[in-house]
Motif scaffolding. Structure first.
Motif, PDB file in Angstrom:
ATOM      1  N   ARG A 115       1.032  -1.128  -0.040  1.00 50.70           N
ATOM      2  CA  ARG A 115       0.032  -0.037  -0.075  1.00 50.70           C
ATOM      3  C   ARG A 115       0.971   1.423   0.087  1.00 50.70           C
ATOM      4  O   ARG A 115       1.921   1.167   0.374  1.00 50.70           O
ATOM      5  CB  ARG A 115      -0.858   0.009   1.218  1.00 50.70           C
ATOM      6  CG  ARG A 115      -0.336  -0.025   2.459  1.00 50.70           C
ATOM      7  CD  ARG A 115      -1.244  -0.260   3.544  1.00 50.70           C
ATOM      8  NE  ARG A 115      -0.584  -0.155   4.832  1.00 50.70           N
ATOM      9  CZ  ARG A 115      -0.151   0.614   5.621  1.00 50.70           C
ATOM     10  NH1 ARG A 115      -0.479   1.941   5.293  1.00 50.70           N
ATOM     11  NH2 ARG A 115       0.305   0.448   6.925  1.00 50.70           N
ATOM     12  N   VAL A 116       0.267   2.373  -0.467  1.00 52.53           N
ATOM     13  CA  VAL A 116       0.868   3.462  -0.474  1.00 52.53           C
ATOM     14  C   VAL A 116       1.072   4.317   0.823  1.00 52.53           C
ATOM     15  O   VAL A 116       0.035   4.352   1.391  1.00 52.53           O
ATOM     16  CB  VAL A 116       0.359   4.609  -1.597  1.00 52.53           C
ATOM     17  CG1 VAL A 116       1.225   5.908  -1.561  1.00 52.53           C
ATOM     18  CG2 VAL A 116       0.681   3.945  -2.859  1.00 52.53           C
ATOM     19  N   GLY A 117       2.086   4.716   1.339  1.00 59.13           N
ATOM     20  CA  GLY A 117       2.110   5.516   2.523  1.00 59.13           C
ATOM     21  C   GLY A 117       2.320   6.928   2.458  1.00 59.13           C
ATOM     22  O   GLY A 117       1.380   7.268   1.583  1.00 59.13           O
ATOM     23  N   GLU A 118       3.106   7.500   2.971  1.00 59.71           N
ATOM     24  CA  GLU A 118       3.335   9.036   2.911  1.00 59.71           C
ATOM     25  C   GLU A 118       3.829   9.239   1.363  1.00 59.71           C
ATOM     26  O   GLU A 118       4.570   8.648   0.885  1.00 59.71           O
ATOM     27  CB  GLU A 118       4.477   9.405   3.844  1.00 59.71           C
ATOM     28  CG  GLU A 118       4.885  10.960   4.042  1.00 59.71           C
ATOM     29  CD  GLU A 118       6.099  11.052   4.803  1.00 59.71           C
ATOM     30  OE1 GLU A 118       5.925  12.343   5.318  1.00 59.71           O
ATOM     31  OE2 GLU A 118       6.849  10.427   5.037  1.00 59.71           O
ATOM     32  N   GLN A 119       3.347  10.590   0.967  1.00 58.94           N
ATOM     33  CA  GLN A 119       3.596  11.025  -0.314  1.00 58.94           C
ATOM     34  C   GLN A 119       4.074  12.586  -0.205  1.00 58.94           C
ATOM     35  O   GLN A 119       3.299  13.168   0.354  1.00 58.94           O
ATOM     36  CB  GLN A 119       2.490  10.982  -1.246  1.00 58.94           C
ATOM     37  CG  GLN A 119       2.040   9.367  -1.586  1.00 58.94           C
ATOM     38  CD  GLN A 119       1.005   9.633  -2.927  1.00 58.94           C
ATOM     39  OE1 GLN A 119       1.016  10.097  -3.782  1.00 58.94           O
ATOM     40  NE2 GLN A 119      -0.109   8.864  -2.337  1.00 58.94           N
ATOM     41  N   THR A 120       5.114  12.757  -0.312  1.00 56.11           N
ATOM     42  CA  THR A 120       5.786  14.106  -0.139  1.00 56.11           C
ATOM     43  C   THR A 120       6.389  14.574  -1.572  1.00 56.11           C
ATOM     44  O   THR A 120       6.310  13.699  -2.560  1.00 56.11           O
ATOM     45  CB  THR A 120       6.893  14.173   0.809  1.00 56.11           C
ATOM     46  OG1 THR A 120       7.856  13.570   0.346  1.00 56.11           O
ATOM     47  CG2 THR A 120       6.440  13.634   2.162  1.00 56.11           C
ATOM     48  N   ALA A 121       6.772  15.833  -1.655  1.00 56.81           N
ATOM     49  CA  ALA A 121       7.368  16.316  -3.012  1.00 56.81           C
ATOM     50  C   ALA A 121       8.761  15.511  -3.311  1.00 56.81           C
ATOM     51  O   ALA A 121       9.212  15.591  -4.369  1.00 56.81           O
ATOM     52  CB  ALA A 121       7.538  17.883  -2.835  1.00 56.81           C
ATOM     53  N   GLN A 122       9.325  14.972  -2.253  1.00 54.08           N
ATOM     54  CA  GLN A 122      10.599  14.357  -2.331  1.00 54.08           C
ATOM     55  C   GLN A 122      10.496  13.040  -2.592  1.00 54.08           C
ATOM     56  O   GLN A 122      11.168  12.382  -3.223  1.00 54.08           O
ATOM     57  CB  GLN A 122      11.707  14.688  -1.283  1.00 54.08           C
ATOM     58  CG  GLN A 122      12.104  16.087  -1.142  1.00 54.08           C
ATOM     59  CD  GLN A 122      10.922  16.959  -0.788  1.00 54.08           C
ATOM     60  OE1 GLN A 122      10.243  16.418   0.372  1.00 54.08           O
ATOM     61  NE2 GLN A 122      10.917  18.466  -1.158  1.00 54.08           N
ATOM     62  N   HIS A 123       9.573  12.188  -2.017  1.00 50.30           N
ATOM     63  CA  HIS A 123       9.430  10.759  -2.040  1.00 50.30           C
ATOM     64  C   HIS A 123       8.004  10.215  -1.832  1.00 50.30           C
ATOM     65  O   HIS A 123       7.265  10.802  -1.080  1.00 50.30           O
ATOM     66  CB  HIS A 123      10.201  10.216  -0.745  1.00 50.30           C
ATOM     67  CG  HIS A 123       9.872  10.451   0.514  1.00 50.30           C
ATOM     68  ND1 HIS A 123      10.212  11.579   1.210  1.00 50.30           N
ATOM     69  CD2 HIS A 123       8.847   9.805   1.437  1.00 50.30           C
ATOM     70  CE1 HIS A 123       9.922  11.529   2.455  1.00 50.30           C
ATOM     71  NE2 HIS A 123       8.996  10.348   2.554  1.00 50.30           N
ATOM     72  N   VAL A 124       7.955   9.146  -1.992  1.00 47.55           N
ATOM     73  CA  VAL A 124       6.739   8.163  -1.955  1.00 47.55           C
ATOM     74  C   VAL A 124       7.042   6.971  -1.217  1.00 47.55           C
ATOM     75  O   VAL A 124       8.016   6.228  -1.664  1.00 47.55           O
ATOM     76  CB  VAL A 124       5.955   7.780  -3.194  1.00 47.55           C
ATOM     77  CG1 VAL A 124       4.783   6.729  -3.145  1.00 47.55           C
ATOM     78  CG2 VAL A 124       5.732   9.013  -4.111  1.00 47.55           C
ATOM     79  N   VAL A 125       6.374   6.816  -0.042  1.00 48.64           N
ATOM     80  CA  VAL A 125       6.625   5.662   0.671  1.00 48.64           C
ATOM     81  C   VAL A 125       5.821   4.538   0.371  1.00 48.64           C
ATOM     82  O   VAL A 125       4.553   4.604   0.280  1.00 48.64           O
ATOM     83  CB  VAL A 125       6.611   5.803   2.249  1.00 48.64           C
ATOM     84  CG1 VAL A 125       6.596   4.531   3.100  1.00 48.64           C
ATOM     85  CG2 VAL A 125       7.512   6.866   2.618  1.00 48.64           C
ATOM     86  N   VAL A 126       6.388   3.066   0.151  1.00 46.24           N
ATOM     87  CA  VAL A 126       5.530   2.038  -0.392  1.00 46.24           C
ATOM     88  C   VAL A 126       5.812   0.867   0.926  1.00 46.24           C
ATOM     89  O   VAL A 126       6.861   0.722   1.060  1.00 46.24           O
ATOM     90  CB  VAL A 126       5.565   1.258  -1.779  1.00 46.24           C
ATOM     91  CG1 VAL A 126       4.990   0.048  -1.904  1.00 46.24           C
ATOM     92  CG2 VAL A 126       5.391   2.528  -2.834  1.00 46.24           C
ATOM     93  N   LEU A 127       4.659   0.546   1.467  1.00 46.27           N
ATOM     94  CA  LEU A 127       4.841  -0.393   2.561  1.00 46.27           C
ATOM     95  C   LEU A 127       4.192  -1.864   1.890  1.00 46.27           C
ATOM     96  O   LEU A 127       3.630  -2.002   1.618  1.00 46.27           O
ATOM     97  CB  LEU A 127       3.789  -0.043   3.620  1.00 46.27           C
ATOM     98  CG  LEU A 127       3.726   1.489   4.358  1.00 46.27           C
ATOM     99  CD1 LEU A 127       2.843   1.751   5.035  1.00 46.27           C
ATOM    100  CD2 LEU A 127       5.355   1.479   4.965  1.00 46.27           C
ATOM    101  N   VAL A 128       5.480  -2.565   2.172  1.00 48.23           N
ATOM    102  CA  VAL A 128       5.448  -3.984   1.494  1.00 48.23           C
ATOM    103  C   VAL A 128       5.066  -4.902   2.593  1.00 48.23           C
ATOM    104  O   VAL A 128       6.009  -5.038   3.651  1.00 48.23           O
ATOM    105  CB  VAL A 128       6.534  -4.291   0.810  1.00 48.23           C
ATOM    106  CG1 VAL A 128       6.363  -5.582  -0.034  1.00 48.23           C
ATOM    107  CG2 VAL A 128       6.577  -3.213  -0.275  1.00 48.23           C
ATOM    108  N   ALA A 129       4.047  -5.946   2.699  1.00 52.89           N
ATOM    109  CA  ALA A 129       4.025  -6.845   3.712  1.00 52.89           C
ATOM    110  C   ALA A 129       4.071  -8.528   3.088  1.00 52.89           C
ATOM    111  O   ALA A 129       3.575  -8.524   1.800  1.00 52.89           O
ATOM    112  CB  ALA A 129       2.640  -6.800   4.444  1.00 52.89           C
ATOM    113  N   VAL A 130       4.624  -9.147   3.650  1.00 53.90           N
ATOM    114  CA  VAL A 130       4.599 -10.538   3.108  1.00 53.90           C
ATOM    115  C   VAL A 130       4.265 -11.482   4.120  1.00 53.90           C
ATOM    116  O   VAL A 130       4.742 -11.468   5.142  1.00 53.90           O
ATOM    117  CB  VAL A 130       6.297 -11.032   2.629  1.00 53.90           C
ATOM    118  CG1 VAL A 130       6.476 -12.481   2.257  1.00 53.90           C
ATOM    119  CG2 VAL A 130       6.642 -10.055   1.458  1.00 53.90           C
TER     120      VAL A 130
END
Length: 166
Positions: A115-130
């Motif tokens: 799922r997509v987490g934090e989105q800023t002008a510098q980065h996008v955080v993607v949280l991956v679960a296995v």
């Protein structure tokens, strides 16, 4: 003599068509292509070029790897240092840049989600679960490639994708 030759040609073409399932709908299998080619080449006038087989519907479309309409994200644009070993790290994006696509392998009792987490002008955080089965549980033995689409609020552009466990 010409009548006998024409009769043999017709008999040969009929036999080829009968053996190759020419009674099936056009394009129902490779047999229809080969029967068409043998009839075409048998009836061609000497000195004129014979047409080749019809173009394949799958030419230029990969069966594995990056799907048409997707774009690879440069390794320098992905930060996967926080992910544990064995987590998927392969990303592409849609051509408009508004969707990230995580490519992963699932199988047996192993399930991958993101799922997509934090989105800023510098980065996008993607949280991956296995997720995997509890120790000792029997799991079927198979692997399949999956894609997990991740919609972004804005196109990725030059922002960094940060992959984290989550």
């Amino acid at each position: 003599m010409k009548l006998l030759g024409a009769g043999l040609l017709l008999l040969t073409a009929t036999a080829c068509a009968a053996n190759s399932g020419a009674g099936a709908p056009a394009g129902s299998g490779p047999e229809s292509v080969s029967s068409t080619m043998s009839v075409t080449s048998a009836t061609a006038v000497p000195g004129t070029p014979t047409p080749g087989p019809p173009p394949s519907q799958t030419v230029g479309r990969p069966t594995q790897g990056i799907a048409p309409g997707d774009d690879v994200i440069a390794e320098t644009q992905v930060d996967a240092r926080a992910l544990p070993e064995g987590y998927p790290r392969s990303l592409t994006r849609s051509l408009d840049g508004k969707t990230l696509i995580l490519q992963a392998e699932e199988g047996g009792c192993r399930r991958v989600s993101a799922r997509v987490g934090e989105q800023t002008a510098q980065h996008v955080v993607v949280l991956v679960a296995v997720a995997s089965a509890p120790k000792g549980q029997m799991c079927p033995d198979y692997l399949k490639e999956i894609t997990v689409p991740l919609a972004l609020a804005e196109p990725l552009g030059s922002r960094t994708v940060v992959l984290r466990q989550g």
